[in-house]
Design a protein around this motif. Structure first.
Motif, PDB file in Angstrom:
ATOM      1  N   ALA A   8       0.829  -1.203   0.000  1.00 16.89           N
ATOM      2  CA  ALA A   8       0.000   0.000   0.000  1.00 16.89           C
ATOM      3  C   ALA A   8       0.865   1.256   0.000  1.00 16.89           C
ATOM      4  N   ARG A   9       1.951   1.238   0.800  1.00 17.13           N
ATOM      5  CA  ARG A   9       2.843   2.393   0.850  1.00 17.13           C
ATOM      6  C   ARG A   9       3.495   2.648  -0.499  1.00 17.13           C
ATOM      7  N   LEU A  10       3.942   1.602  -1.155  1.00 16.15           N
ATOM      8  CA  LEU A  10       4.631   1.754  -2.430  1.00 16.15           C
ATOM      9  C   LEU A  10       3.693   2.238  -3.541  1.00 16.15           C
ATOM     10  N   VAL A  11       2.448   1.798  -3.472  1.00 11.34           N
ATOM     11  CA  VAL A  11       1.488   2.181  -4.515  1.00 11.34           C
ATOM     12  C   VAL A  11       0.885   3.539  -4.220  1.00 11.34           C
ATOM     13  N   GLY A  12       0.833   3.919  -2.944  1.00 14.16           N
ATOM     14  CA  GLY A  12       0.256   5.198  -2.571  1.00 14.16           C
ATOM     15  C   GLY A  12      -1.239   5.147  -2.326  1.00 14.16           C
ATOM     16  N   VAL A  13      -1.731   4.011  -1.831  1.00 16.18           N
ATOM     17  CA  VAL A  13      -3.143   3.886  -1.491  1.00 16.18           C
ATOM     18  C   VAL A  13      -3.245   3.324  -0.074  1.00 16.18           C
ATOM     19  N   VAL A  53      -4.522   2.539 -10.306  1.00 11.09           N
ATOM     20  CA  VAL A  53      -4.644   3.832  -9.630  1.00 11.09           C
ATOM     21  C   VAL A  53      -4.680   4.969 -10.649  1.00 11.09           C
ATOM     22  N   ALA A  54      -3.871   4.846 -11.696  1.00 12.91           N
ATOM     23  CA  ALA A  54      -3.851   5.893 -12.727  1.00 12.91           C
ATOM     24  C   ALA A  54      -5.210   6.019 -13.394  1.00 12.91           C
ATOM     25  N   ARG A  77      -2.592   1.500 -23.659  1.00 18.52           N
ATOM     26  CA  ARG A  77      -3.840   2.260 -23.614  1.00 18.52           C
ATOM     27  C   ARG A  77      -3.854   3.192 -22.407  1.00 18.52           C
ATOM     28  N   VAL A  78      -3.416   2.680 -21.267  1.00 18.15           N
ATOM     29  CA  VAL A  78      -3.380   3.505 -20.065  1.00 18.15           C
ATOM     30  C   VAL A  78      -2.394   4.656 -20.250  1.00 18.15           C
ATOM     31  N   ALA A  79      -1.239   4.357 -20.852  1.00 16.03           N
ATOM     32  CA  ALA A  79      -0.253   5.404 -21.093  1.00 16.03           C
ATOM     33  C   ALA A  79      -0.822   6.485 -22.008  1.00 16.03           C
ATOM     34  N   ALA A  84      -3.056  11.974 -22.668  1.00 14.29           N
ATOM     35  CA  ALA A  84      -4.156  12.862 -23.038  1.00 14.29           C
ATOM     36  C   ALA A  84      -4.619  13.684 -21.845  1.00 14.29           C
ATOM     37  N   ARG A  85      -4.716  13.038 -20.682  1.00 16.96           N
ATOM     38  CA  ARG A  85      -5.138  13.745 -19.471  1.00 16.96           C
ATOM     39  C   ARG A  85      -4.093  14.782 -19.057  1.00 16.96           C
ATOM     40  N   ARG A  86      -2.814  14.417 -19.198  1.00 10.44           N
ATOM     41  CA  ARG A  86      -1.739  15.370 -18.893  1.00 10.44           C
ATOM     42  C   ARG A  86      -1.861  16.626 -19.753  1.00 10.44           C
ATOM     43  N   ASP A  87      -2.111  16.430 -21.054  1.00 15.29           N
ATOM     44  CA  ASP A  87      -2.235  17.574 -21.963  1.00 15.29           C
ATOM     45  C   ASP A  87      -3.424  18.451 -21.581  1.00 15.29           C
TER      46      ASP A  87
END
Length: 265
Positions: A8-13, A53-54, A77-79, A84-87
């Motif tokens: 959980a710590r490594l993933v951030g959840v 998570v992304a 696809r996720v990338a 697109a979301r970053r832009d």
């Protein structure tokens, strides 16, 4: 193997969220102790957790996340979705930055309402110019238009090896409900570099001017407002394109010194 807390710590959840993902079948532990029920995860599951998570952060429902992760081609696809979301966010951040700049300028204008201005009534010479111009309907866009246009004019002059014969000049001409904003330089009778247009601002017998000097241009709109208010107070009227003559400007100078010039009658 990683404990559920370490994972959980490594993933951030949260650990609670990992248990929820397990219940939904989105991210199963690599191993569950049959006696204690403790969940353990493999390091290779971090990539899958990052994709999950992304996608969730992108606003997809958990059902949609599950379908996307089930796709054999989920990583590309996720990338692509993340890019697109970053832009989109970059565009939004830039828009917010412009709005913040305007709010700060308005606040400074209110705080400096009692600034003492020195207005000078004078004539103005004709200015032969080379320029780029654009029609601007939203007045808030003038600042974002004029800066890049000056950069393009300067780049064209530098590429052609043409020296400037005077300070840069911005010219604003009101046409119906729009303004034609021009970013111009003075080069005398030298040939016009490719991509630029020749123009001449006519001489005027009477104008009201004021000098703006500051570290940035955030107060220039307020100064224009003060100038136009003074025009009205003197019983005059605007009678031609407004000029900004940039006597000093970064990076050559540490501050801005600009003559605001309004032809009047």
């Amino acid at each position: 193997m990683l404990s559920i807390g370490e994972f959980a710590r490594l993933v951030g959840v949260s650990v609670r969220m990992l248990r929820h993902y397990d219940q939904l079948g989105l991210l199963r532990p690599d191993r569950v102790d049959p006696f204690t029920g403790y969940r353990s995860y493999a390091a290779v599951q971090l990539d899958e957790a990052n994709r999950l998570v992304a996608l969730k952060d992108l606003g997809f429902s958990l059902d949609e996340v599950g379908r996307l992760l089930a796709d054999d081609d989920s990583s590309p696809r996720v990338a692509a979705l993340l890019r697109a979301r970053r832009d989109e966010l970059m565009v939004s951040i830039e828009a917010d930055r412009r709005r913040l700049h305007l709010v700060e300028a308005r606040l400074r204008s209110i705080e400096k309402e009692h600034t003492v201005y020195v207005f000078i009534e004078t004539d103005l010479p004709a200015l032969p110019l080379v320029q780029l111009s654009a029609r601007v309907r939203e007045m808030a866009d003038i600042e974002t238009e004029i800066g890049p246009m000056f950069e393009r004019v300067g780049a064209a002059l530098d590429a052609a090896g043409v020296e400037r014969r005077g300070p840069g000049v911005a010219v604003y001409t009101a046409v119906d409900d729009e303004v034609i904003a021009a970013a111009a330089e003075q080069i005398g009778d030298r040939p016009v570099p490719d991509g630029l247009e020749r123009a001449e601002v006519a001489a005027v017998a009477r104008a009201l001017t004021v000098r703006y000097a500051a570290d940035d241009l955030s107060g220039i709109q307020r100064t224009w407002q003060a100038l136009v208010t003074e025009v009205d107070a003197r019983g005059l009227r605007i009678a031609g394109p407004a000029r900004e003559v940039y006597l000093e400007a970064p990076p050559e100078s540490r501050r801005w010194v600009v003559d605001l010039q309004q032809p009047v009658a």
